[in-house]
Each structure stands twice: as C-alpha cells, then as structure tokens.
Design a protein around this motif. Structure first.
Motif, PDB file in Angstrom:
ATOM      1  N   GLU A  57      72.505  56.637  -1.404  1.00  0.00           N
ATOM      2  CA  GLU A  57      72.125  55.494  -0.566  1.00  0.00           C
ATOM      3  C   GLU A  57      70.691  55.625  -0.050  1.00  0.00           C
ATOM      4  O   GLU A  57      70.408  55.484   1.144  1.00  0.00           O
ATOM      5  CB  GLU A  57      73.117  55.341   0.599  1.00  0.00           C
ATOM      6  N   ILE A  58      69.792  55.912  -0.980  1.00  0.00           N
ATOM      7  CA  ILE A  58      68.367  56.049  -0.690  1.00  0.00           C
ATOM      8  C   ILE A  58      67.651  54.847  -1.296  1.00  0.00           C
ATOM      9  O   ILE A  58      67.816  54.561  -2.484  1.00  0.00           O
ATOM     10  CB  ILE A  58      67.806  57.357  -1.269  1.00  0.00           C
ATOM     11  N   THR A  59      66.882  54.144  -0.498  1.00  0.00           N
ATOM     12  CA  THR A  59      66.158  52.964  -0.986  1.00  0.00           C
ATOM     13  C   THR A  59      64.784  53.370  -1.508  1.00  0.00           C
ATOM     14  O   THR A  59      64.029  54.064  -0.825  1.00  0.00           O
ATOM     15  CB  THR A  59      65.993  51.923   0.134  1.00  0.00           C
ATOM     16  N   TYR A  60      64.477  52.914  -2.708  1.00  0.00           N
ATOM     17  CA  TYR A  60      63.175  53.160  -3.324  1.00  0.00           C
ATOM     18  C   TYR A  60      62.655  51.826  -3.858  1.00  0.00           C
ATOM     19  O   TYR A  60      63.394  50.841  -3.980  1.00  0.00           O
ATOM     20  CB  TYR A  60      63.297  54.166  -4.485  1.00  0.00           C
ATOM     21  N   PHE A  61      61.396  51.786  -4.193  1.00  0.00           N
ATOM     22  CA  PHE A  61      60.784  50.637  -4.867  1.00  0.00           C
ATOM     23  C   PHE A  61      59.837  51.158  -5.950  1.00  0.00           C
ATOM     24  O   PHE A  61      59.219  52.218  -5.768  1.00  0.00           O
ATOM     25  CB  PHE A  61      59.940  49.796  -3.901  1.00  0.00           C
ATOM     26  N   VAL A  62      59.705  50.425  -7.054  1.00  0.00           N
ATOM     27  CA  VAL A  62      58.574  50.708  -7.929  1.00  0.00           C
ATOM     28  C   VAL A  62      57.328  50.157  -7.242  1.00  0.00           C
ATOM     29  O   VAL A  62      57.382  49.178  -6.501  1.00  0.00           O
ATOM     30  CB  VAL A  62      58.756  50.137  -9.353  1.00  0.00           C
ATOM     31  N   ASN A  63      56.203  50.790  -7.495  1.00  0.00           N
ATOM     32  CA  ASN A  63      54.993  50.511  -6.730  1.00  0.00           C
ATOM     33  C   ASN A  63      53.779  50.552  -7.665  1.00  0.00           C
ATOM     34  O   ASN A  63      53.861  51.041  -8.789  1.00  0.00           O
ATOM     35  CB  ASN A  63      54.857  51.575  -5.626  1.00  0.00           C
TER      36      ASN A  63
ATOM     37  N   LEU B 252      45.207  57.432  -0.223  1.00  0.00           N
ATOM     38  CA  LEU B 252      43.905  58.097  -0.384  1.00  0.00           C
ATOM     39  C   LEU B 252      42.705  57.198  -0.173  1.00  0.00           C
ATOM     40  O   LEU B 252      41.734  57.572   0.446  1.00  0.00           O
ATOM     41  CB  LEU B 252      43.774  58.776  -1.765  1.00  0.00           C
ATOM     42  N   ILE B 253      42.717  55.974  -0.705  1.00  0.00           N
ATOM     43  CA  ILE B 253      41.489  55.181  -0.695  1.00  0.00           C
ATOM     44  C   ILE B 253      41.640  53.895   0.103  1.00  0.00           C
ATOM     45  O   ILE B 253      40.968  53.690   1.105  1.00  0.00           O
ATOM     46  CB  ILE B 253      41.036  54.864  -2.132  1.00  0.00           C
ATOM     47  N   ILE B 254      42.542  53.003  -0.302  1.00  0.00           N
ATOM     48  CA  ILE B 254      42.503  51.652   0.266  1.00  0.00           C
ATOM     49  C   ILE B 254      43.311  51.504   1.561  1.00  0.00           C
ATOM     50  O   ILE B 254      43.155  50.527   2.268  1.00  0.00           O
ATOM     51  CB  ILE B 254      42.975  50.600  -0.758  1.00  0.00           C
ATOM     52  N   LEU B 255      44.163  52.468   1.911  1.00  0.00           N
ATOM     53  CA  LEU B 255      45.011  52.394   3.096  1.00  0.00           C
ATOM     54  C   LEU B 255      45.622  51.000   3.274  1.00  0.00           C
ATOM     55  O   LEU B 255      45.346  50.296   4.234  1.00  0.00           O
ATOM     56  CB  LEU B 255      44.212  52.762   4.353  1.00  0.00           C
ATOM     57  N   PRO B 256      46.446  50.571   2.330  1.00  0.00           N
ATOM     58  CA  PRO B 256      46.991  49.213   2.395  1.00  0.00           C
ATOM     59  C   PRO B 256      47.941  49.014   3.562  1.00  0.00           C
ATOM     60  O   PRO B 256      48.794  49.862   3.840  1.00  0.00           O
ATOM     61  CB  PRO B 256      47.726  49.076   1.053  1.00  0.00           C
ATOM     62  N   ILE B 257      47.799  47.897   4.250  1.00  0.00           N
ATOM     63  CA  ILE B 257      48.721  47.511   5.322  1.00  0.00           C
ATOM     64  C   ILE B 257      49.606  46.388   4.801  1.00  0.00           C
ATOM     65  O   ILE B 257      49.114  45.379   4.295  1.00  0.00           O
ATOM     66  CB  ILE B 257      47.958  47.066   6.582  1.00  0.00           C
TER      67      ILE B 257
ATOM     68  N   LYS C 101      48.982  41.407  -4.597  1.00  0.00           N
ATOM     69  CA  LYS C 101      47.696  40.820  -4.207  1.00  0.00           C
ATOM     70  C   LYS C 101      46.905  41.768  -3.306  1.00  0.00           C
ATOM     71  O   LYS C 101      45.680  41.842  -3.408  1.00  0.00           O
ATOM     72  CB  LYS C 101      47.914  39.474  -3.512  1.00  0.00           C
ATOM     73  N   ILE C 102      47.604  42.482  -2.430  1.00  0.00           N
ATOM     74  CA  ILE C 102      46.925  43.453  -1.570  1.00  0.00           C
ATOM     75  C   ILE C 102      46.313  44.572  -2.416  1.00  0.00           C
ATOM     76  O   ILE C 102      45.184  45.007  -2.185  1.00  0.00           O
ATOM     77  CB  ILE C 102      47.905  44.036  -0.534  1.00  0.00           C
ATOM     78  N   ILE C 103      47.046  45.030  -3.417  1.00  0.00           N
ATOM     79  CA  ILE C 103      46.583  46.161  -4.219  1.00  0.00           C
ATOM     80  C   ILE C 103      45.539  45.752  -5.261  1.00  0.00           C
ATOM     81  O   ILE C 103      44.519  46.414  -5.433  1.00  0.00           O
ATOM     82  CB  ILE C 103      47.768  46.850  -4.935  1.00  0.00           C
ATOM     83  N   TYR C 104      45.797  44.625  -5.955  1.00  0.00           N
ATOM     84  CA  TYR C 104      44.996  44.292  -7.138  1.00  0.00           C
ATOM     85  C   TYR C 104      44.240  42.964  -7.049  1.00  0.00           C
ATOM     86  O   TYR C 104      43.406  42.688  -7.924  1.00  0.00           O
ATOM     87  CB  TYR C 104      45.898  44.232  -8.382  1.00  0.00           C
TER      88      TYR C 104
END
Length: 277
Positions: free
Chosen positions: A34-40, A214-219, A249-252
C-alpha cells in the motif's frame, strides 16, 4: 572538447527491457505494501507522449510523497533480497544524491563519477521525493533556497564534476575543493538535507516541492498528484499524477513538441554490464 558517448541501439533496447522488468517488480512491492508511487519526469513524458519509453531515454524516473518513501525504505531495510537494494541519502556513505535509487544487484552502470565513490554503481531507477512547503511566501522563499544550497553542498562534497561548459565545470569543481577543505563530514551534510526537507512534514500543505531535483526545484500543487490515475506504459499500467498536463508543463513547458533530431539521445555510461539479465 567534452564529448558525450552515445548508446548503440542494441544496448539501449536491452537497458530499457531490464528497466521495465525492474519497474514491474517495483510496482509489485508498492501494491503489496500500500505504497503510492508515480512515474515522473521523462518516464511520465514517455507515458503521455509515446505510450512507453521515450525512444532515446535510458532510465526510469519515479516520484513519491515523503510518507510513502519512508514506508518503502522501511520495507526494503526489513526485507533484504538478492535482487534489489535501495540507496537513499543516508544508507551509503559516498552516494552523492539526495534522491533515492532502486538498484539491480550484480549489474554495473558506471557514470563518469563511478571511481569517486566506494560502492559499485548498478543499473537503477531514480526515486524523487515530494516534501511539504510552508504557506507563507517569505518563509517559502528562504526555505526553498536553503534546501537548494544544502542539496548542492551534499552533491559537490562527493563528486568532482566534468561539464561541457568550462565555466560550469570551474564553479562545480571549485565548490568540490572548497567543501573538501571545510571540516564538514559528508554524512553530516546529508543528514542536514533530510532534516531540512522534512521540516514541514506534519503540516498539511497545498503545495509540495521536489527538493532533490537538483536544478529546477519544481513547486507542484498537491491536488495535481492525488489521487493517482492509471495509464499505459509499454505492456503494463502505471500510476500517473491526477493532472499530468500540469506536472509536465512545469517540467518541460511545451512537452508534446519533440526536440530537434540532434538532441534525441542520452549520454551513455562509461561501462554497462547486465549481469544475468
């Protein structure tokens, strides 16, 4: 001149096949516990744009909220096995990153820095971790950049970087040598990173950040991740964020636009050994 080694097609396809096997095993662990993960990251982009791997991608990126990562870490520590182990920022003295890696034992994937660490780098999947942010904008600003500086210190205390940009290499290697002079043990820096990332872990936050990025610190908005949805990745279904468009959109930015042909590659490692796989 700094040149990136490139994969041959056979090696890249073999690596993707092994990574897919690892992903299937990882999902099984998560579902049974019962561990939630996402592809990222590139894996999420590949899921949405290609229905699987980006054709030239060479790894799998995953994301977890802090509480789910802690559950995974506890499970892996209490249930050692002959196939996989989990690196996190604290359990391997010279591991340079503050995100985690799910490693396939008895394989080898040597990046340029492999000889600078005291362990054998394996074929891996990256696991990034989402932590809570304070609501106050001033607090958030200083907290975010404190996390960023600590992350960079932990990284550059471990690895002397090579870079295509001479200026970046000069800055990165300068940081490495300065941190080697300072009497701050690597483990102390890493512990401080984790402690700082988790500062607001008991705070219900509408927004979260991937500090180890490491670089973009996405919020991100929490509601854009939860609850997860299912999508096809190669021959399996994987968890994706509830609003993948917002995340990508935040990442790319314009993520459906393919890069120029001369950018459609990933640098190959110095060495790769698939072992029995």
């Amino acid at each position: 001149m700094f040149k990136s080694k490139r994969y041959d097609d056979e090696t890249l396809k073999h690596l993707q096949k092994v990574q897919l096997m690892m992903l299937k095993d990882f999902i099984k662990i998560c579902e049974e516990n019962e561990i939630t993960y996402f592809v990222n990251g590139g894996t999420l982009l590949g899921t949405i744009r290609h229905g699987g791997f980006i054709p030239w991608d060479d790894d799998i990126d995953l994301m977890m909220f802090r509480k789910d990562f802690e559950k995974l870490n506890k499970f892996m520590n209490e249930n050692p096995n002959d196939k996989y182990h989990l690196f996190n920022v604290l359990n391997e003295e010279t591991y340079p990153y503050t995100f985690a890696r799910f490693n396939l034992k008895n394989t080898l994937l040597e990046e340029f820095w492999a000889k600078q660490v005291e362990y054998k780098p394996n074929i891996f999947m990256d696991i990034f971790i989402l932590d809570n942010l304070p609501k106050n904008k001033i607090k958030r600003f200083f907290y975010k950049w404190r996390c960023f500086i600590l992350t960079q210190m932990a990284l550059h205390s471990s690895i002397k970087y090579e870079n295509e940009s001479k200026l970046k290499q000069f800055i990165q290697q300068g940081a490495y040598y300065i941190l080697k002079i300072l009497p701050i043990p690597q483990k102390t820096l890493k512990k401080r990173c984790v402690k700082t990332y988790k500062k607001y872990e008991n705070y219900t936050s509408a927004e979260v950040c991937d500090f180890p990025a490491l670089i973009i610190l996405p919020i991100y908005k929490r509601k854009d991740w939860l609850p997860p949805k299912k999508a096809k990745f190669e021959d399996i279904e994987v968890n994706i964020p509830n609003n993948p468009d917002a995340i990508l959109k935040i990442i790319y930015g314009d993520y459906m636009k393919l890069p120029p042909k001369d950018k459609r590659f990933r640098p190959a490692p110095e060495k790769i050994d698939f072992g029995e796989y």
